[in-house]
Design an enzyme around this catalytic site. Structure first.
Site, PDB file in Angstrom:
ATOM      1  N   GLY A   9      -1.827   5.315  -4.382  1.00  0.00           N
ATOM      2  CA  GLY A   9      -3.125   4.643  -4.468  1.00  0.00           C
ATOM      3  C   GLY A   9      -4.262   5.636  -4.296  1.00  0.00           C
ATOM      4  N   GLY A  13     -10.625   3.765  -3.409  1.00  0.00           N
ATOM      5  CA  GLY A  13     -10.730   3.207  -2.064  1.00  0.00           C
ATOM      6  C   GLY A  13     -10.205   4.101  -0.946  1.00  0.00           C
ATOM      7  N   ILE A  14      -9.366   3.538  -0.099  1.00  0.00           N
ATOM      8  CA  ILE A  14      -8.863   4.244   1.085  1.00  0.00           C
ATOM      9  C   ILE A  14      -8.045   5.470   0.675  1.00  0.00           C
ATOM     10  CG2 ILE A  14      -7.377   4.037   3.131  1.00  0.00           C
ATOM     11  CD1 ILE A  14      -8.092   0.959   3.065  1.00  0.00           C
ATOM     12  N   ASP A  33      -0.769   7.152  -8.680  1.00  0.00           N
ATOM     13  CA  ASP A  33      -1.521   5.917  -8.961  1.00  0.00           C
ATOM     14  C   ASP A  33      -1.190   5.459 -10.380  1.00  0.00           C
ATOM     15  OD1 ASP A  33      -3.513   3.791  -8.971  1.00  0.00           O
ATOM     16  OD2 ASP A  33      -4.555   4.911  -7.418  1.00  0.00           O
ATOM     17  N   ASP A  42       3.789   3.204 -12.200  1.00  0.00           N
ATOM     18  CA  ASP A  42       3.567   1.800 -11.871  1.00  0.00           C
ATOM     19  C   ASP A  42       4.539   1.412 -10.750  1.00  0.00           C
ATOM     20  OD1 ASP A  42       3.294  -0.895 -11.672  1.00  0.00           O
ATOM     21  OD2 ASP A  42       3.652  -1.337 -13.797  1.00  0.00           O
ATOM     22  N   LEU A  43       4.005   1.257  -9.559  1.00  0.00           N
ATOM     23  CA  LEU A  43       4.866   0.997  -8.399  1.00  0.00           C
ATOM     24  C   LEU A  43       5.281  -0.473  -8.295  1.00  0.00           C
ATOM     25  CD1 LEU A  43       3.089   3.305  -5.781  1.00  0.00           C
ATOM     26  CD2 LEU A  43       5.059   3.816  -7.249  1.00  0.00           C
ATOM     27  N   SER A 114      -2.292  -4.562   7.004  1.00  0.00           N
ATOM     28  CA  SER A 114      -3.539  -5.350   6.938  1.00  0.00           C
ATOM     29  C   SER A 114      -3.607  -6.282   8.137  1.00  0.00           C
ATOM     30  CB  SER A 114      -3.561  -6.189   5.660  1.00  0.00           C
ATOM     31  OG  SER A 114      -4.633  -7.112   5.701  1.00  0.00           O
ATOM     32  N   TYR A 155      -0.060 -12.172  -0.017  1.00  0.00           N
ATOM     33  CA  TYR A 155      -0.611 -10.918   0.512  1.00  0.00           C
ATOM     34  C   TYR A 155      -0.265 -10.757   2.003  1.00  0.00           C
ATOM     35  CZ  TYR A 155      -3.970  -7.230   1.608  1.00  0.00           C
ATOM     36  OH  TYR A 155      -4.554  -6.064   2.049  1.00  0.00           O
ATOM     37  N   LYS A 159       2.306  -7.806   3.665  1.00  0.00           N
ATOM     38  CA  LYS A 159       1.843  -6.864   4.691  1.00  0.00           C
ATOM     39  C   LYS A 159       2.590  -7.061   6.013  1.00  0.00           C
ATOM     40  CE  LYS A 159      -1.278  -4.665   2.279  1.00  0.00           C
ATOM     41  NZ  LYS A 159      -1.178  -3.220   2.026  1.00  0.00           N
TER      42      LYS A 159
HETATM   43  P1  NAI Z   1      -8.355  -0.185  -4.072  1.00  0.00           P
HETATM   44  O1  NAI Z   1      -8.191  -1.267  -5.070  1.00  0.00           O
HETATM   45  O2  NAI Z   1      -9.619   0.566  -4.019  1.00  0.00           O
HETATM   46  O3  NAI Z   1      -7.147   0.874  -4.210  1.00  0.00           O
HETATM   47  C1  NAI Z   1      -5.829   0.473  -4.401  1.00  0.00           C
HETATM   48  C2  NAI Z   1      -5.139   1.462  -5.322  1.00  0.00           C
HETATM   49  O4  NAI Z   1      -3.793   1.018  -5.523  1.00  0.00           O
HETATM   50  C3  NAI Z   1      -5.801   1.541  -6.713  1.00  0.00           C
HETATM   51  O5  NAI Z   1      -6.109   2.874  -7.045  1.00  0.00           O
HETATM   52  C4  NAI Z   1      -4.761   0.950  -7.637  1.00  0.00           C
HETATM   53  O6  NAI Z   1      -4.743   1.518  -8.930  1.00  0.00           O
HETATM   54  C5  NAI Z   1      -3.461   1.242  -6.877  1.00  0.00           C
HETATM   55  N1  NAI Z   1      -2.420   0.369  -7.355  1.00  0.00           N
HETATM   56  C6  NAI Z   1      -2.461  -0.981  -7.494  1.00  0.00           C
HETATM   57  N2  NAI Z   1      -1.346  -1.430  -8.097  1.00  0.00           N
HETATM   58  C7  NAI Z   1      -0.582  -0.329  -8.360  1.00  0.00           C
HETATM   59  C8  NAI Z   1       0.663  -0.144  -9.006  1.00  0.00           C
HETATM   60  N3  NAI Z   1       1.345  -1.173  -9.561  1.00  0.00           N
HETATM   61  N4  NAI Z   1       1.164   1.103  -9.071  1.00  0.00           N
HETATM   62  C9  NAI Z   1       0.475   2.166  -8.596  1.00  0.00           C
HETATM   63  N5  NAI Z   1      -0.723   2.040  -7.965  1.00  0.00           N
HETATM   64  C10 NAI Z   1      -1.249   0.807  -7.876  1.00  0.00           C
HETATM   65  O7  NAI Z   1      -8.065  -0.878  -2.688  1.00  0.00           O
HETATM   66  P2  NAI Z   1      -8.163  -0.389  -1.177  1.00  0.00           P
HETATM   67  O8  NAI Z   1      -9.016  -1.343  -0.497  1.00  0.00           O
HETATM   68  O9  NAI Z   1      -8.416   1.049  -1.062  1.00  0.00           O
HETATM   69  O10 NAI Z   1      -6.669  -0.689  -0.716  1.00  0.00           O
HETATM   70  C11 NAI Z   1      -5.783   0.294  -0.202  1.00  0.00           C
HETATM   71  C12 NAI Z   1      -4.793  -0.412   0.698  1.00  0.00           C
HETATM   72  O11 NAI Z   1      -5.486  -0.956   1.809  1.00  0.00           O
HETATM   73  C13 NAI Z   1      -4.062  -1.576   0.030  1.00  0.00           C
HETATM   74  O12 NAI Z   1      -2.714  -1.568   0.423  1.00  0.00           O
HETATM   75  C14 NAI Z   1      -4.764  -2.785   0.617  1.00  0.00           C
HETATM   76  O13 NAI Z   1      -3.906  -3.903   0.663  1.00  0.00           O
HETATM   77  C15 NAI Z   1      -5.090  -2.287   2.002  1.00  0.00           C
HETATM   78  N6  NAI Z   1      -6.151  -3.046   2.657  1.00  0.00           N
HETATM   79  C16 NAI Z   1      -7.398  -3.109   2.105  1.00  0.00           C
HETATM   80  C17 NAI Z   1      -8.370  -3.856   2.739  1.00  0.00           C
HETATM   81  C18 NAI Z   1      -9.761  -3.999   2.200  1.00  0.00           C
HETATM   82  O14 NAI Z   1     -10.540  -4.805   2.740  1.00  0.00           O
HETATM   83  N7  NAI Z   1     -10.133  -3.246   1.181  1.00  0.00           N
HETATM   84  C19 NAI Z   1      -8.089  -4.577   3.996  1.00  0.00           C
HETATM   85  C20 NAI Z   1      -6.750  -4.396   4.494  1.00  0.00           C
HETATM   86  C21 NAI Z   1      -5.824  -3.665   3.828  1.00  0.00           C
END
Ligand code: NAI
Length: 261
Positions: A9, A13-14, A33, A42-43, A114, A155, A159
């Site tokens: 990922g 984001g994070i 990613d 594709d995970l 989460s 979701y 988690k």
């Molecule tokens: P984001 O959407 O900015 O980043 C998520 C990344 O995961 C993206 O780059 C996306 O392309 C990648 N991804 C999604 N499906 C994929 C797949 N099939 N194969 C490969 N990569 C894939 O989201 P964010 O917020 O940075 O999320 C990161 C983690 O933090 C996630 O696990 C999310 O559940 C968790 N999280 C986020 C929160 C929030 O409020 N943003 C709160 C709690 C947990």
């Protein structure tokens, strides 16, 4: 000394913030990613996960190691794919990279959980199927939840299962005894493209605010979470394993004040 860090990922984001932090330190970062990363995979599929593990193995070479693995790839939609990516796309990559982690002098794994995993309604059938490693059964249970109109449990279920898997795995043979620390960082609401999508819907924002009360500093920035991830992944953080560390502005404590005692 430069370390080799794998971040799933990493494109957003994070994960993108974690990647930036390590690049600034001069470490070798291997981002995974869907697109725009060092390794595009594709995970959500077993083939994609295996391809990601194979590509990391090839990148580090025969004498290489992975010093830290941070799994940020995830999504939050009320469909089966959430279970596929968040649980199996995490655990299979971690398990697949175990030999390369074991080759490091100070291996660290940090999974992103989460607040939803600890404090929101979930589906035990989905969680049980995940923990038994049966993706077909987990997807069938997820589909049943969607058909019953409760897709919102997917979701939190994914988690919750990640956190339970991490705790079990941390002290299983081949992990703590190989020096590999496995921990979870569980954020509250973080301002990233994922939450922006949810916040675009005013009613959803209201629901999220009620479900994730954050009295300490409110919403987090992605880098507030990345900082804690890097602390757990640091070679100098030696004795922490099997822990779920909430980075949630007090949400978990607000929602279940007595659970841990
Ligand atoms: P984001 O959407 O900015 O980043 C998520 C990344 O995961 C993206 O780059 C996306 O392309 C990648 N991804 C999604 N499906 C994929 C797949 N099939 N194969 C490969 N990569 C894939 O989201 P964010 O917020 O940075 O999320 C990161 C983690 O933090 C996630 O696990 C999310 O559940 C968790 N999280 C986020 C929160 C929030 O409020 N943003 C709160 C709690 C947990």
């Amino acid at each position: 000394m430069s370390r080799t860090i794998v971040v799933t990922g990493a494109g957003s984001g994070i994960g993108a913030c974690v990647r930036e932090r390590y690049l600034k330190e001069g470490d070798l970062v291997i981002g995974v990613d869907l697109r725009g990363a060092d390794i595009e995979a594709d995970l959500s599929t077993p083939e994609g996960r295996a391809a990601a593990v194979a590509a990391v193995t090839e990148t580090v070479g025969p004498d290489g190691a992975v010093d830290a693995l941070i799994t940020c790839a995830g999504l939050s939609v009320d469909k089966e794919v959430t279970v596929r990516v968040n649980y199996f796309g995490t655990t299979e990559v971690v398990a697949g990279l175990r030999p390369l982690l074991a080759a490091s002098p100070a291996p660290r794994v940090v999974l992103i959980g989460s607040i939803a995993g600890g404090a929101h309604p979930n589906d035990p059938a989905v969680i049980d199927a995940c923990l038994s490693g049966d993706e077909t059964a987990a997807v069938a249970a997820a589909r049943a939840a969607v058909e019953a109109g409760s897709g919102y449990v997917l979701y939190p279920s994914s988690k919750n299962a990640v956190a339970q898997w991490a705790r079990r795995t941390a002290v299983s043979a081949g992990w703590a005894d190989a020096g590999i620390a496995v921990n979870v960082v569980a954020p509250g609401i973080v301002l990233t493209p994922m939450s922006a999508e949810l916040f675009a819907d005013a009613q959803m924002k209201e629901l999220m605010d009620a479900a994730v009360p954050m009295p300490l500093h409110g919403y987090a920035a992605a880098d507030d979470v990345a900082r804690v991830v890097c602390f757990l992944a640091d070679a100098a953080t030696t004795h922490v394993t099997g822990q779920v560390l909430y980075v949630d502005g007090g949400a978990e404590t607000t929602l279940r004040p007595t659970t841990q005692f």
